[in-house]
Enzyme design. Structure first.
Site, PDB file in Angstrom:
ATOM      1  N   TYR A  51       0.787  -1.201  -0.105  1.00 43.22           N
ATOM      2  CA  TYR A  51      -0.021  -0.083   0.001  1.00 43.22           C
ATOM      3  C   TYR A  51       0.811   1.336   0.064  1.00 43.22           C
ATOM      4  CZ  TYR A  51      -5.093  -0.278   0.187  1.00 43.22           C
ATOM      5  OH  TYR A  51      -6.418  -0.437  -0.352  1.00 43.22           O
ATOM      6  N   GLU A  53      -0.561   4.854  -0.432  1.00 41.27           N
ATOM      7  CA  GLU A  53      -1.088   6.073  -0.630  1.00 41.27           C
ATOM      8  C   GLU A  53      -0.265   7.237  -0.462  1.00 41.27           C
ATOM      9  OE1 GLU A  53      -4.598   6.142   1.700  1.00 41.27           O
ATOM     10  OE2 GLU A  53      -5.345   4.487   0.808  1.00 41.27           O
ATOM     11  N   ASP A 197      -7.161  14.000 -24.722  1.00 44.51           N
ATOM     12  CA  ASP A 197      -7.196  12.434 -24.363  1.00 44.51           C
ATOM     13  C   ASP A 197      -6.877  11.522 -25.482  1.00 44.51           C
ATOM     14  OD1 ASP A 197      -7.791   9.881 -23.643  1.00 44.51           O
ATOM     15  OD2 ASP A 197      -9.871  10.309 -22.991  1.00 44.51           O
ATOM     16  N   THR A 223      -4.383   6.305 -21.776  1.00 43.35           N
ATOM     17  CA  THR A 223      -4.254   5.085 -21.159  1.00 43.35           C
ATOM     18  C   THR A 223      -3.228   4.398 -21.511  1.00 43.35           C
ATOM     19  OG1 THR A 223      -5.551   4.420 -22.840  1.00 43.35           O
ATOM     20  CG2 THR A 223      -6.853   4.507 -21.034  1.00 43.35           C
ATOM     21  N   LYS A 226      -3.220   0.738 -24.854  1.00 40.02           N
ATOM     22  CA  LYS A 226      -3.572   0.676 -26.144  1.00 40.02           C
ATOM     23  C   LYS A 226      -2.451   0.532 -27.081  1.00 40.02           C
ATOM     24  CE  LYS A 226      -8.256   2.315 -25.186  1.00 40.02           C
ATOM     25  NZ  LYS A 226      -8.322   3.226 -23.865  1.00 40.02           N
ATOM     26  N   ARG A 232      -2.717  -2.444 -18.232  1.00 37.52           N
ATOM     27  CA  ARG A 232      -4.000  -1.626 -17.993  1.00 37.52           C
ATOM     28  C   ARG A 232      -3.773  -0.539 -17.071  1.00 37.52           C
ATOM     29  NH1 ARG A 232      -7.714  -4.235 -21.122  1.00 37.52           N
ATOM     30  NH2 ARG A 232      -9.041  -2.543 -21.027  1.00 37.52           N
TER      31      ARG A 232
HETATM   32  N1  DSN Z   1     -13.252   1.246 -24.416  1.00 34.71           N
HETATM   33  C1  DSN Z   1     -12.195   2.203 -25.094  1.00 34.71           C
HETATM   34  C2  DSN Z   1     -12.068   1.725 -26.410  1.00 34.71           C
HETATM   35  O1  DSN Z   1     -12.222   0.620 -26.812  1.00 34.71           O
HETATM   36  O2  DSN Z   1     -11.912   2.478 -27.328  1.00 34.71           O
HETATM   37  C3  DSN Z   1     -12.036   3.504 -24.817  1.00 34.71           C
HETATM   38  O3  DSN Z   1     -11.776   3.606 -23.445  1.00 34.71           O
END
Ligand code: DSN
Length: 410
Positions: A51, A53, A197, A223, A226, A232
């Protein structure tokens, strides 16, 4: 995974089945990928036991000397790779990362401006079914009906009329390069924050094959799983002046303890993304997506914007007298995994829209190039021409499975 195999055979078997599924199907969901074995090892490490924080040197638990080093390393790698002065690597995923930026910059009731979900925005860009749509007054923008592309004259006109406090330049189904400088000019004209984003295109931005929002956007969310090809998770990049408020918004504003195993894996992925071979991967992602787009166009599909210059393709399948959902289900039967998706100005509902969304990141990671994309287009077209013929779908499925034997990544 010998311990898992001994201690919980059910979960072990399910994970093995999912691994097999990932290695025997053609994965074309543009937001998915295959992470390296090194990333997998960091995610599965003992860091999950701790942990932490707070932030380095300012934690609420003792025993942080190693965790501090890991988090600072990942943070500095993110700042260097994306050339932005401040990174926060704690967000659990893209949605809380977007929320943290809003919490840092806005008050409830403020006006935000984002792309509509059905034209390729995201739930957290102010959709009415998301808390962001309830917390803020939302002024949506969409794409041009004629070209399917961002229409900056229209975006400027809406911004001037509505005076949003924050403009979101972020997309989940937009197949073209985004001009962050055009967004920045508009944001400056109306005195709005610019929030980018870049979750989908983070790997392309990191590799320098897509324009970067660095120096233009006040806050940037990416994120990490991707095109960036990490675990993730998510990171927030910001101008120095917002560093403190972003950090406070993530913790204690929205989150508790960071997931230290993910933080380390993000660091591993960022190191991988700074290597020369990552640029080759990013360039190949675009070449592969373009080949998919050209092939589908030749087969008579209408594509949003008429093509792509990033990692994704949005195809209208209604010309084959089939809905997006029916197409996605038929393709899965043949071992080709896509997701059904609305196309801009879709008259069908999101649960059964007119389009399918395809992307090249995962197949590029496992080594496929233009020749393989042409073969995939052939199979897609055959499936959609024969979507009611189970035997034909099974036959294509067998060809796909045999083909995938050449791409055993793990
Ligand atoms: N769920 C994602 C996507 O597949 O584009 C976006 O957050």
């Amino acid at each position: 995974m010998s311990y898992l195999q001994k201690n919980d055979r059910k979960i072990y078997n399910l994970i093995e089945q999912e691994k097999r599924r990932q290695l025997t199907t053609i994965r074309l969901i543009p937001s998915e990928n295959y992470v390296s074995q090194a990333v997998l090892e960091a995610v599965g490490s003992v860091l999950t036991n701790k942990y932490s924080e707070g932030y380095a040197k300012r934690r609420y638990y003792q025993g942080q000397s190693i965790i501090d080093e890991i988090e600072e390393l990942s943070k500095s790698r993110a700042e260097r790779l994306f050339e932005m002065p401040h990174a926060n690597v704690q967000p659990y995923s893209g949605s809380p990362a977007n929320l943290a930026c809003y919490l840092a910059l806005l008050k409830p009731g403020d006006t935000i401006m984002g792309m509509t979900l059905t034209s390729g925005g995201h739930l957290t860009h102010g959709s009415s079914v998301s808390y962001t749509g309830k917390l803020f007054k939302v002024v949506p923008y969409t794409v041009s009906k004629e070209t399917g592309r961002l229409d900056f004259d229209e975006i400027r006109a809406i911004a001037k009329k509505e005076k949003p406090k924050l403009i979101i330049a972020g997309f989940t189904a937009y197949p073209r390069k985004v001009s962050f400088s055009s967004f920045q000019k508009i944001a400056k004209e109306v005195g709005a924050f610019l929030h980018a984003d870049i979750s989908h295109i983070a790997g392309l931005v990191a590799a320098g094959v897509h324009p970067s929002p660095a120096g233009l956007a006040d806050t940037v969310v990416a994120t990490t799983h991707k095109t960036l090809r990490g675990p993730r998770g998510a990171l927030i990049l910001s101008k120095k002046m917002y560093a403190k408020s972003i950090d406070k918004a993530v913790f204690p504003g929205l989150q508790g303890g960071p997931h230290n195993n993910t933080t380390a894996a993000i660091g591993v992925a960022l190191k991988e993304a700074s290597r020369a071979d990552f640029r080759k991967y990013a360039e190949q992602i675009i070449k592969n997506a373009k080949t998919l787009a050209e092939g589908l166009t030749k087969k008579g599909f209408t594509l949003a914007t008429g093509g792509t210059d990033n990692h994704l393709v949005l195809a209208d399948v209604s010309t084959r007298d089939i809905t997006g959902k029916e197409a996605a289900i038929a393709l899965e039967k043949a071992g080709i995994i896509v997701n059904y998706n609305t196309i801009p100005f879709d008259e069908r509902p999101p649960m059964d829209p007119s389009g399918i969304r395809l992307g090249s990141p995962a197949v590029t990671t496992i080594g496929m190039k233009e020749a393989e994309m042409k073969l995939i287009v052939k199979w897609i077209s055959e499936v959609l021409n024969n979507h009611n013929r189970e035997s034909k779908l099974r036959k294509i499925g067998k060809e796909v499975a045999a083909f995938m034997k050449n791409y055993q990544y793990y």
